[in-house]
Design an enzyme around this catalytic site. Structure first.
Site, PDB file in Angstrom:
ATOM      1  N   ARG A  93       0.857  -1.193   0.000  1.00 63.63           N
ATOM      2  CA  ARG A  93       0.000   0.000   0.000  1.00 63.63           C
ATOM      3  C   ARG A  93       0.897   1.248   0.000  1.00 63.63           C
ATOM      4  NH1 ARG A  93      -2.492  -3.650   3.579  1.00 63.63           N
ATOM      5  NH2 ARG A  93      -4.674  -4.178   3.116  1.00 63.63           N
ATOM      6  N   HIS A 180      -4.080   0.815   8.411  1.00 60.87           N
ATOM      7  CA  HIS A 180      -4.564  -0.167   7.416  1.00 60.87           C
ATOM      8  C   HIS A 180      -3.346  -0.707   6.683  1.00 60.87           C
ATOM      9  CE1 HIS A 180      -7.134  -2.259   4.715  1.00 60.87           C
ATOM     10  NE2 HIS A 180      -6.822  -1.522   3.664  1.00 60.87           N
TER      11      HIS A 180
HETATM   12  O1  TXD Z   1      -9.819  -0.502   2.939  1.00 62.79           O
HETATM   13  C1  TXD Z   1      -9.317   0.312   2.156  1.00 62.79           C
HETATM   14  N1  TXD Z   1      -9.273   1.608   2.446  1.00 62.79           N
HETATM   15  C2  TXD Z   1      -8.734  -0.173   0.824  1.00 62.79           C
HETATM   16  C3  TXD Z   1      -8.576   0.954  -0.171  1.00 62.79           C
HETATM   17  C4  TXD Z   1      -9.451  -1.332   0.263  1.00 62.79           C
HETATM   18  C5  TXD Z   1      -9.322  -1.613  -1.070  1.00 62.79           C
HETATM   19  C6  TXD Z   1      -8.810  -0.641  -2.081  1.00 62.79           C
HETATM   20  N2  TXD Z   1      -8.113   0.468  -1.478  1.00 62.79           N
HETATM   21  C7  TXD Z   1      -7.734   1.596  -2.349  1.00 62.79           C
HETATM   22  O2  TXD Z   1      -8.879   2.275  -2.874  1.00 62.79           O
HETATM   23  C8  TXD Z   1      -6.936   1.229  -3.546  1.00 62.79           C
HETATM   24  O3  TXD Z   1      -5.611   0.911  -3.185  1.00 62.79           O
HETATM   25  C9  TXD Z   1      -7.042   2.504  -4.353  1.00 62.79           C
HETATM   26  O4  TXD Z   1      -6.131   3.447  -3.850  1.00 62.79           O
HETATM   27  C10 TXD Z   1      -8.474   2.973  -4.048  1.00 62.79           C
HETATM   28  C11 TXD Z   1      -9.457   2.719  -5.139  1.00 62.79           C
HETATM   29  O5  TXD Z   1      -9.474   1.355  -5.451  1.00 62.79           O
HETATM   30  P1  TXD Z   1     -10.253   0.875  -6.801  1.00 62.79           P
HETATM   31  O6  TXD Z   1     -10.144  -0.604  -6.867  1.00 62.79           O
HETATM   32  O7  TXD Z   1     -11.589   1.526  -6.886  1.00 62.79           O
HETATM   33  O8  TXD Z   1      -9.292   1.495  -7.924  1.00 62.79           O
HETATM   34  P2  TXD Z   1      -9.692   1.855  -9.444  1.00 62.79           P
HETATM   35  O9  TXD Z   1     -10.682   0.884  -9.961  1.00 62.79           O
HETATM   36  O10 TXD Z   1      -8.387   2.064 -10.158  1.00 62.79           O
HETATM   37  O11 TXD Z   1     -10.440   3.252  -9.296  1.00 62.79           O
HETATM   38  C12 TXD Z   1      -9.749   4.409  -8.959  1.00 62.79           C
HETATM   39  C13 TXD Z   1     -10.308   5.504  -9.847  1.00 62.79           C
HETATM   40  C14 TXD Z   1      -9.957   5.299 -11.331  1.00 62.79           C
HETATM   41  O12 TXD Z   1     -11.145   5.162 -12.105  1.00 62.79           O
HETATM   42  C15 TXD Z   1      -9.193   6.551 -11.717  1.00 62.79           C
HETATM   43  O13 TXD Z   1      -9.462   7.034 -13.001  1.00 62.79           O
HETATM   44  C16 TXD Z   1      -9.715   7.514 -10.669  1.00 62.79           C
HETATM   45  O14 TXD Z   1      -9.738   6.749  -9.482  1.00 62.79           O
HETATM   46  N3  TXD Z   1      -8.905   8.705 -10.511  1.00 62.79           N
HETATM   47  C17 TXD Z   1      -9.444   9.877 -10.199  1.00 62.79           C
HETATM   48  N4  TXD Z   1     -10.732  10.199  -9.946  1.00 62.79           N
HETATM   49  C18 TXD Z   1     -10.944  11.505  -9.656  1.00 62.79           C
HETATM   50  N5  TXD Z   1      -9.982  12.452  -9.591  1.00 62.79           N
HETATM   51  C19 TXD Z   1      -8.691  12.134  -9.848  1.00 62.79           C
HETATM   52  N6  TXD Z   1      -7.726  13.085  -9.806  1.00 62.79           N
HETATM   53  C20 TXD Z   1      -8.381  10.796 -10.164  1.00 62.79           C
HETATM   54  N7  TXD Z   1      -7.224  10.127 -10.467  1.00 62.79           N
HETATM   55  C21 TXD Z   1      -7.575   8.836 -10.669  1.00 62.79           C
END
Ligand code: TXD
Length: 311
Positions: A93, A180
């Site tokens: 992480r 976490h």
């Molecule tokens: O328990 C917990 N907190 C953790 C968190 C559990 C599981 C996943 N954990 C974390 O959540 C994971 O390590 C990631 O950092 C986040 C999101 O996980 P996810 O699986 O949803 O990742 P995705 O599918 O890649 O989605 C992230 C989205 C993606 O569509 C990007 O285009 C978008 O974030 N993104 C943005 N959105 C808005 N604004 C900006 N600047 C941006 N940059 C990327």
């Protein structure tokens, strides 16, 4: 004066794996109208359109829109932030910290400008550092910026214990505190099966193995999926926090909250028991920990501080 209740607005910042699942769950549980925001052109709009086609199947009257314009989150009651990159196999992480910190700073500016009254739940990893950064960058009261991890880690502990005991998951009450990360703290002394301490039901070495699996559960899913991390259970965990806020349920949940001396820690976000109600994080609940649990929490806090130093 209309006495009808205004429909709530939930802004999902990040419309990826967790964001999309959050949108579905918000609709299924009738929590309010949903705005899916993402930087990927068209993707949030596509997911919103798909969800609008799902609505009639289940008779759901929630409005769901997708956008690439952060201004569309205006007036949101709740913002759930998943924007950032997930882990790939072999990544920790912590490897995400620099990239995701930059993303969180951008998102924080958007939330500060367009949804100044929102309750902000951060999910993006490394969670404890990202939620700390969100609060600093928005300047929102610490009651209105919280991190989701403890509900998920606790659910993983409950799931493994229920499997071990061959009982309903509803019969297991557990707590996982701390950061976490691999140093999270399953609090065995407060974990019971319908009031019976698990230490009375499961051998100590089995509990050690189960707690080790809890710490590694995220990585176990990442290794199996290969192209992303867990998303169903994180989304469900965040929904529990959204509902506790929107419905003023005052649930006692494990969440990454700002400490001001509780547990001997301050100016740090880390997983502790909190009460979430209409005022957001209304209280940090201090529980008596064993010496080893206290030591583990302090070690976990040390890891979080190391991450903060990188940012
Ligand atoms: O328990 C917990 N907190 C953790 C968190 C559990 C599981 C996943 N954990 C974390 O959540 C994971 O390590 C990631 O950092 C986040 C999101 O996980 P996810 O699986 O949803 O990742 P995705 O599918 O890649 O989605 C992230 C989205 C993606 O569509 C990007 O285009 C978008 O974030 N993104 C943005 N959105 C808005 N604004 C900006 N600047 C941006 N940059 C990327």
């Amino acid at each position: 004066m209309s006495n009808s209740i205004r429909r709530r607005k939930i802004a999902l910042i990040g419309a990826g794996q967790i964001g999309g699942t959050l949108a579905l769950l918000c609709g299924q549980r009738n929590l309010g109208d949903v705005v899916l925001f993402d930087v990927v052109e068209g993707m949030p709009q596509g997911k919103a359109l798909d969800l609008s086609h799902l609505a009639p199947v289940f008779g759901l009257d929630f409005k769901v829109t997708g956008t690439n314009n952060i201004a569309d989150i205006a007036g949101a009651d709740v913002c759930v932030v998943t924007s950032g990159l997930p882990r790939k196999p072999g990544m920790s992480r912590d490897d995400l910290v620099k990239t995701n910190a930059e993303i969180i700073k951008k998102v924080a500016a958007g939330i500060k400008e367009h949804a100044p009254g929102a309750f902000v739940i951060v999910i993006t990893n490394p969670l404890d550092a990202m939620v700390h950064l969100m609060q600093k960058e928005t300047g929102f009261p610490t009651s209105h910026v919280v991190g989701m991890a403890g509900v998920l880690d606790t659910a993983r502990y409950q799931a493994f214990l229920a499997e071990e005991l061959n009982v309903s998951v509803s019969s297991v009450s557990a707590f996982v505190l701390g950061g976490h990360g691999d140093d999270m703290v399953p609090v065995r002394s407060y974990t019971t099966c319908n009031g019976i301490p698990v230490g009375n039901l499961i051998k100590s070495e089995r509990l050690d193995a189960i707690e080790k699996r809890v710490r590694g559960a995220g990585g176990e899913v990442v290794a199996l999926l290969k192209t992303g991390s867990a998303f169903y259970s994180p989304a469900a965990s965040a929904i529990q926090m959204v509902e506790s806020y929107l419905f003023d349920q005052r649930r006692v949940l494990a969440a990454a909250a700002s400490l001001k001396g509780e547990y001997g820690l301050k100016d740090l976000y880390i997983g502790v028991p909190v009460i979430i109600g209409k005022g957001g994080v209304e209280k940090v609940v201090e529980i008596e920990l064993t010496e080893s649990e206290k030591k583990a929490l302090n070690e976990s806090a040390g890891r979080v501080r190391e991450l903060l130093a990188i940012i």
